[in-house]
Design a protein around this motif. Structure first.
Motif, PDB file in Angstrom:
ATOM      1  N   ARG A  33      -4.007   7.826   0.320  1.00  0.00           N
ATOM      2  CA  ARG A  33      -3.306   6.582   0.002  1.00  0.00           C
ATOM      3  C   ARG A  33      -4.182   5.339   0.125  1.00  0.00           C
ATOM      4  O   ARG A  33      -3.767   4.249  -0.266  1.00  0.00           O
ATOM      5  CB  ARG A  33      -2.108   6.420   0.937  1.00  0.00           C
ATOM      6  CG  ARG A  33      -0.993   7.385   0.631  1.00  0.00           C
ATOM      7  CD  ARG A  33       0.095   7.332   1.690  1.00  0.00           C
ATOM      8  NE  ARG A  33      -0.239   8.168   2.826  1.00  0.00           N
ATOM      9  CZ  ARG A  33       0.654   8.588   3.735  1.00  0.00           C
ATOM     10  NH1 ARG A  33       1.920   8.232   3.633  1.00  0.00           N
ATOM     11  NH2 ARG A  33       0.288   9.352   4.717  1.00  0.00           N
ATOM     12  N   PHE A  34      -5.396   5.488   0.705  1.00  0.00           N
ATOM     13  CA  PHE A  34      -6.173   4.308   1.106  1.00  0.00           C
ATOM     14  C   PHE A  34      -7.460   4.117   0.305  1.00  0.00           C
ATOM     15  O   PHE A  34      -7.857   2.978   0.056  1.00  0.00           O
ATOM     16  CB  PHE A  34      -6.494   4.415   2.605  1.00  0.00           C
ATOM     17  CG  PHE A  34      -5.270   4.486   3.466  1.00  0.00           C
ATOM     18  CD1 PHE A  34      -4.703   3.325   3.972  1.00  0.00           C
ATOM     19  CD2 PHE A  34      -4.644   5.699   3.745  1.00  0.00           C
ATOM     20  CE1 PHE A  34      -3.554   3.371   4.756  1.00  0.00           C
ATOM     21  CE2 PHE A  34      -3.492   5.754   4.520  1.00  0.00           C
ATOM     22  CZ  PHE A  34      -2.943   4.580   5.031  1.00  0.00           C
ATOM     23  N   ALA A  87       2.268  10.372  -6.178  1.00  0.00           N
ATOM     24  CA  ALA A  87       2.374  11.043  -4.872  1.00  0.00           C
ATOM     25  C   ALA A  87       2.373  12.560  -5.013  1.00  0.00           C
ATOM     26  O   ALA A  87       2.969  13.111  -5.939  1.00  0.00           O
ATOM     27  CB  ALA A  87       3.654  10.589  -4.172  1.00  0.00           C
ATOM     28  N   ILE A  88       1.678  13.227  -4.090  1.00  0.00           N
ATOM     29  CA  ILE A  88       1.667  14.691  -4.020  1.00  0.00           C
ATOM     30  C   ILE A  88       2.056  15.110  -2.600  1.00  0.00           C
ATOM     31  O   ILE A  88       2.044  14.280  -1.694  1.00  0.00           O
ATOM     32  CB  ILE A  88       0.284  15.278  -4.398  1.00  0.00           C
ATOM     33  CG1 ILE A  88      -0.814  14.720  -3.471  1.00  0.00           C
ATOM     34  CG2 ILE A  88      -0.054  15.004  -5.851  1.00  0.00           C
ATOM     35  CD1 ILE A  88      -2.181  15.372  -3.682  1.00  0.00           C
ATOM     36  N   LEU A  96       0.839  -1.199   0.000  1.00  0.00           N
ATOM     37  CA  LEU A  96       0.000   0.000   0.000  1.00  0.00           C
ATOM     38  C   LEU A  96       0.878   1.255   0.000  1.00  0.00           C
ATOM     39  O   LEU A  96       0.625   2.207  -0.762  1.00  0.00           O
ATOM     40  CB  LEU A  96      -0.891  -0.043   1.250  1.00  0.00           C
ATOM     41  CG  LEU A  96      -2.123   0.856   1.288  1.00  0.00           C
ATOM     42  CD1 LEU A  96      -2.985   0.698   0.060  1.00  0.00           C
ATOM     43  CD2 LEU A  96      -2.940   0.542   2.543  1.00  0.00           C
ATOM     44  N   MET A  97       1.920   1.248   0.812  1.00  0.00           N
ATOM     45  CA  MET A  97       2.820   2.405   0.858  1.00  0.00           C
ATOM     46  C   MET A  97       3.578   2.550  -0.466  1.00  0.00           C
ATOM     47  O   MET A  97       3.790   3.655  -0.961  1.00  0.00           O
ATOM     48  CB  MET A  97       3.797   2.276   2.038  1.00  0.00           C
ATOM     49  CG  MET A  97       3.140   2.395   3.410  1.00  0.00           C
ATOM     50  SD  MET A  97       2.206   3.941   3.657  1.00  0.00           S
ATOM     51  CE  MET A  97       0.508   3.302   3.614  1.00  0.00           C
ATOM     52  N   GLN A  98       3.969   1.395  -1.021  1.00  0.00           N
ATOM     53  CA  GLN A  98       4.700   1.430  -2.288  1.00  0.00           C
ATOM     54  C   GLN A  98       3.808   1.974  -3.410  1.00  0.00           C
ATOM     55  O   GLN A  98       4.228   2.814  -4.213  1.00  0.00           O
ATOM     56  CB  GLN A  98       5.166   0.005  -2.616  1.00  0.00           C
ATOM     57  CG  GLN A  98       6.246  -0.048  -3.687  1.00  0.00           C
ATOM     58  CD  GLN A  98       6.794  -1.462  -3.860  1.00  0.00           C
ATOM     59  OE1 GLN A  98       6.775  -2.277  -2.926  1.00  0.00           O
ATOM     60  NE2 GLN A  98       7.269  -1.758  -5.055  1.00  0.00           N
ATOM     61  N   ASP A 152      -2.324  11.820  -6.411  1.00  0.00           N
ATOM     62  CA  ASP A 152      -3.097  12.279  -7.566  1.00  0.00           C
ATOM     63  C   ASP A 152      -2.903  11.250  -8.675  1.00  0.00           C
ATOM     64  O   ASP A 152      -1.888  11.253  -9.367  1.00  0.00           O
ATOM     65  CB  ASP A 152      -2.620  13.669  -8.007  1.00  0.00           C
ATOM     66  CG  ASP A 152      -3.321  14.154  -9.277  1.00  0.00           C
ATOM     67  OD1 ASP A 152      -4.255  13.460  -9.754  1.00  0.00           O
ATOM     68  OD2 ASP A 152      -2.939  15.218  -9.775  1.00  0.00           O
ATOM     69  N   ARG A 153      -3.870  10.345  -8.781  1.00  0.00           N
ATOM     70  CA  ARG A 153      -3.741   9.260  -9.765  1.00  0.00           C
ATOM     71  C   ARG A 153      -5.131   9.075 -10.378  1.00  0.00           C
ATOM     72  O   ARG A 153      -5.837   8.119 -10.079  1.00  0.00           O
ATOM     73  CB  ARG A 153      -3.258   7.997  -9.049  1.00  0.00           C
ATOM     74  CG  ARG A 153      -2.700   6.927  -9.942  1.00  0.00           C
ATOM     75  CD  ARG A 153      -2.034   5.826  -9.123  1.00  0.00           C
ATOM     76  NE  ARG A 153      -2.960   5.213  -8.201  1.00  0.00           N
ATOM     77  CZ  ARG A 153      -2.679   4.846  -6.949  1.00  0.00           C
ATOM     78  NH1 ARG A 153      -1.468   5.001  -6.465  1.00  0.00           N
ATOM     79  NH2 ARG A 153      -3.597   4.306  -6.169  1.00  0.00           N
TER      80      ARG A 153
END
Lengths: 415, 415
Positions: free
Chosen positions: B90-91, B21-22, B13-15, B28-29
């Motif tokens: 992120r989640f 990443a912002i 998840l972190m990867q 922002d994906r």
């Protein structure tokens, strides 16, 4: 349509409006864009036909020079601007540059060498839509604002004036660069009124007494981002909701102050501006104008208090941008404009300019004046902007006559 | 932090959150962007490590297939989405896809072949920020909305879903294409709550009873453009001023209706959006949610009347976009989630979903259910979005257990 002068002027005006044309007869030719560069090339070409020498300066102003007998004497400048609003019209700015070009072209064709240089000028970024606030070229030229500060301003894409200006001028490598802040003997500018007064009075020429004061601000409301489906209404720091309350309060308290006030929120930027996200930030512009500086000062001082009272859980930051007091134009030049109109049998009337113009800054440098021509229904900054060919010819005729007096006078300023 | 399963899940998840990443820990994906394609490649790679076969479909959904004994039997689907809001966390979405991948990876590693295919799924454009409204992939897959209508939707730059989708899938030429609208045996989805209920209750697992109803609208206020310095206040058709009045009235009348209502204006677009131009048009979004369909209907029906009463000289056009009624999830699956949590010694509680999810559409196709895990302070759609590793491990453990029951059951639906 009037005689040969206006035929050429009108034809050129319509031709220029094709550069950056948008639907509905409008023009999008913002400052330092490819469109403005194309307009420069067109105007430089017309100037060369009249043997006017093109020049520029570090601020991106364009000059077309008719040399006078005494090259060292302060020149007479006459012009306006070639940039437009993103949904602008065909006359705002362009009419003044082309009327000036017409007048100087006729001077050149007359064969008598003027006492001093007579120079057509197109100021950089009058409109201030891409890079705010506007009138950057005349500000830099007149020493009102440092060029370094102007170069640091960025557009919505993050492009700075400095970068845009360097790129723009790189397209004109052969133009000599005039120094900034050199003495000028006098400045004249023709412009459409951008208001309904002359049309309502049936008067083709306005002798502009001065420019109403203007203040502009950027207001930032900061809240907190959140999910539109989950966060309870009572727990939100919604910047859009806060903006709506602030805007209603500002319109009521300032927009309704008296019949002469103009209050406009024209730009609103929402972050992140997504339908299912509670906005964390709203930035908005305020444009405030009034002929009485005391009213302007009092209204401007209320903005922050009004916003704080309505922003709820959001924070408020008000940044003043432009603070241009009301100013009056040179009485002698205004008198010459009135006399020229009378000599030509053209009705003329005094009026205040509600809009800002580069002449505001030139007035701090030299005797300056403006001639207005009517525009239909007072509409400007819109594709529907329109001026009648006969009115434009009348205004251009008065401009040419006063320019002739300034060109051949033994000494300036005129008495 | 919990045991080995959650270690892998958390690490991944972190990867994954590094893709797009912002600042502030956000992501922002957005749908069908290069960032989402990179996320696909990462997730496909992890699936291949577990011998899961990647597939897609005409709607741009991603599938990672663990083959079952009976390849012709309707499969079990488990997943969420990989796209984010422009300033997302992120989640939201990623947690559900990676928890599903974790569960199916463990199934595959267990060595016992499931009765039917078990498929990790990532739905196309759940968020609806780039292309509105969202949940396009699940809508197309479930036959709720025709793919042709979805492909015609355009983003703010005028790029259509069709064009973006074709370009996106061209980057994955080797993936087989599953047909749309094929039978599915069951659907499970894990997601962060995006609200404060579980955190406040100190409960790591939510058994989602259903999804609150949602209606969205686009409202257009049309006025007339004009010059901010010249047009008298009384003569203006100022679309920003009209917007402010409408927004205040809507917030008061609908946003204050009852404690369960959610009313959001998240997107505002001003034309031409220049400081010295009176705006001729404002378009804004409305996002309206409530668990009671009757309240939603009544509130939605008032929007146009409220706007017309406040728009002054501007015209009003209200376009309904999404009308998703409240729905309830499958009682048998909800019961199995509760029993699985109890077997694992994990506290669980029922709760309603305030946010929309793809499971809403799957529920029209097959027995469906959702598992929520807490998120800090209820914050979502923002960089500050956060879930605790232990809570995520608890939810993922329950998900894996129910998936196991669905994978090995002799017949589905479960009784």
């Amino acid at each position: 349509m009037a005689g040969s002068v206006s035929d050429r002027l009108w034809r050129r005006l319509m031709q220029l409006s094709e550069i950056g044309a948008i639907p509905g007869g409008g023009v999008d030719r913002q400052a330092l864009t490819a469109g403005e560069a194309e307009a420069w090339r067109q105007v430089i070409g017309w100037g060369r036909e009249a043997r006017l020498a093109p020049e520029t300066d570090e601020a991106g102003n364009l000059f077309l020079v008719l040399p006078g007998r005494d090259r060292a004497a302060p020149p007479v400048l006459v012009g306006s601007h070639l940039d437009t609003q993103p949904t602008g019209g065909r006359f705002d700015g362009a009419a003044g540059v082309l009327a000036a070009l017409d007048a100087v072209t006729d001077l050149a064709a007359g064969g008598r060498v003027p006492e001093r240089d007579c120079i057509v000028v197109a100021w950089m970024n009058e409109e201030g839509s891409r890079f705010a606030p506007g009138m950057m070229g005349s500000e830099a030229f007149c020493g009102v604002r440092a060029l370094a500060a102007i170069r640091a301003v960025r557009d919505a894409d993050g492009i700075g004036v400095g970068e845009a200006l360097d790129g723009f001028l790189a397209g004109f490598p052969d133009l000599p660069r005039r120094p900034l802040a050199t003495p000028v003997a006098a400045y004249l500018e023709l412009h459409i009124e951008q208001g309904p007064v002359l049309e309502a009075a049936g008067c083709p020429v306005g002798i502009v007494t001065g420019i109403q004061g203007k203040r502009t601000y950027s207001v930032c409301l900061a809240g907190a981002e959140g999910h539109a489906g989950t966060l309870a209404m009572a727990e939100r720091h919604d910047a859009v909701a806060a903006f709506a309350r602030c805007a209603v309060a500002l319109h009521a308290a300032i927009g309704g102050l008296d019949p002469a006030i103009k209050f406009t929120i024209g730009r609103v930027t929402v972050v992140p501006n997504a339908p299912s996200v509670i906005a964390r930030e709203v930035r908005f512009s305020i444009d405030l104008r009034h002929p009485d500086n005391a009213v302007l000062d009092a209204a401007g001082a209320r903005i922050e208090t009004l916003c704080r009272a309505e922003a709820g859980p959001c924070t408020v930051a008000v940044t003043p941008l432009v603070a241009a007091p009301s100013n009056g134009f040179d009485p002698v030049l205004r008198d010459r404009i009135g006399r020229a109109a009378a000599d030509l049998g053209i009705p003329a009337m005094p009026l205040l300019s509600a809009a800002g113009h580069d002449a505001r800054h030139l007035a701090s440098l030299c005797p300056s004046a403006m001639i207005f021509v009517p525009c239909r229904a007072g509409i400007s900054h819109a594709p529907a902007e329109w001026a009648e060919p006969d009115d434009l010819a009348a205004g251009a005729g008065v401009l040419a006559r006063v320019l002739g007096e300034l060109a051949f006078a033994d000494t300036l300023p005129l008495a």
